[in-house]
Design an enzyme around this catalytic site. Structure first.
Site, mmCIF file in Angstrom:
data_model
loop_
_atom_site.group_PDB
_atom_site.id
_atom_site.type_symbol
_atom_site.label_atom_id
_atom_site.label_comp_id
_atom_site.label_asym_id
_atom_site.label_seq_id
_atom_site.Cartn_x
_atom_site.Cartn_y
_atom_site.Cartn_z
ATOM 1 C CB CYS A 41 13.676 -15.632 -8.420
ATOM 2 S SG CYS A 41 13.987 -15.172 -10.233
ATOM 3 C CG ASP A 43 9.875 -13.400 -12.207
ATOM 4 O OD1 ASP A 43 8.895 -12.864 -12.259
ATOM 5 O OD2 ASP A 43 10.244 -14.243 -13.355
ATOM 6 N NE ARG A 45 6.778 -13.487 -14.034
ATOM 7 C CZ ARG A 45 7.037 -14.366 -14.661
ATOM 8 N NH1 ARG A 45 6.518 -14.705 -16.034
ATOM 9 N NH2 ARG A 45 8.305 -15.077 -14.974
ATOM 10 C CG HIS A 97 9.795 -18.203 -10.140
ATOM 11 N ND1 HIS A 97 9.271 -17.879 -11.477
ATOM 12 C CD2 HIS A 97 11.009 -17.720 -10.080
ATOM 13 C CE1 HIS A 97 10.425 -17.273 -12.145
ATOM 14 N NE2 HIS A 97 11.051 -16.913 -11.243
ATOM 15 C CB CYS A 100 13.110 -19.455 -12.876
ATOM 16 S SG CYS A 100 14.370 -18.383 -12.399
HETATM 17 CO CO CO Z 1 13.368 -16.468 -11.791
#
Ligand code: CO
Length: 208
Positions: A41, A43, A45, A97, A100
């Site tokens: 992803c 993302d 993090r 994750h 998400c």
């Molecule tokens: Co995500």
């Protein structure tokens, strides 16, 4: 994060690398030979290399919203074909994750404009596993399970490709489904038997 800091950090990083290996960048410039393709992803993090402890050159990385493998997405399909046919990676990982944003957005009743067709693919995963998901009353647990099922379905999308099927047959290329749990930093292997799954889906998706 201001950009002055970024360039200062870069200078520090160069010094640090050269202090342990004077040829670090000379070697890096010679080429890459990663054994792993990681699809994760976007993302901020879920930093692929950091959570795996991987060094530069070890992992070929592709990230998009909710780690999707969509057959008409030229981007992810180019990455898979290049990694498999030219870099000859040995393993492909799809890593989701918990929490998400893409998965959570797909569970909302909302028109999100240009995101709609992308999130539709996650809604399709929900539809395929509707019976299992609707039996989970806790919303957090339901979205966590959808994250896992989405990883599983995206791994299945990897094994539907001609590039994967050919490389699996010729040199045992494998696919692995992982989930990153940012509440404790753990990377969890969903341990899905994709060898059996490949046999199963090839009744319909056989491209060999
Ligand atoms: Co995500």
């Amino acid at each position: 994060m201001d950009f002055v800091t970024v360039f200062e950090n870069n200078e520090k990083w160069i010094k640090e690398k050269l202090s342990t290996d004077a040829d670090f960048f000379k070697k890096m410039a010679q080429g890459q030979n990663p054994e792993v393709l990681y699809i994760g992803c976007a993302d901020s993090r879920v930093t692929a290399e950091e959570i795996m402890g991987a060094k530069p050159g070890e992992v070929f990385v592709h990230r998009n919203i909710a780690n999707m493998v969509i057959s008409i997405d030229l981007n992810v399909m180019s990455v898979i074909n290049y990694a498999v046919d030219f870099l000859k990676v040995k393993r492909i990982v799809v890593c989701g994750h918990y929490g998400c944003g893409g998965v959570l957005a797909s569970m909302q009743a909302a028109d999100l404009g240009i995101l709609n067709p992308w999130l539709r693919n996650i809604r399709d995963v929900y539809r395929i596993h509707h019976e299992e998901l609707k039996a989970i009353s806790d919303e957090k647990k339901r979205s966590d399970r959808l994250v896992e099922l989405n990883v599983r379905e995206q791994c299945i999308n990897v094994i539907k490709t001609a590039a994967f099927q050919k490389a699996n047959k010729e040199r045992g290329l494998s696919v692995h489904g992982w989930v990153f749990d940012m509440s404790n930093g753990k990377l969890v292997d969903l341990d899905i038997d994709f060898t059996a799954k490949l046999k199963d889906i090839q009744e319909i998706y056989n491209l060999q």
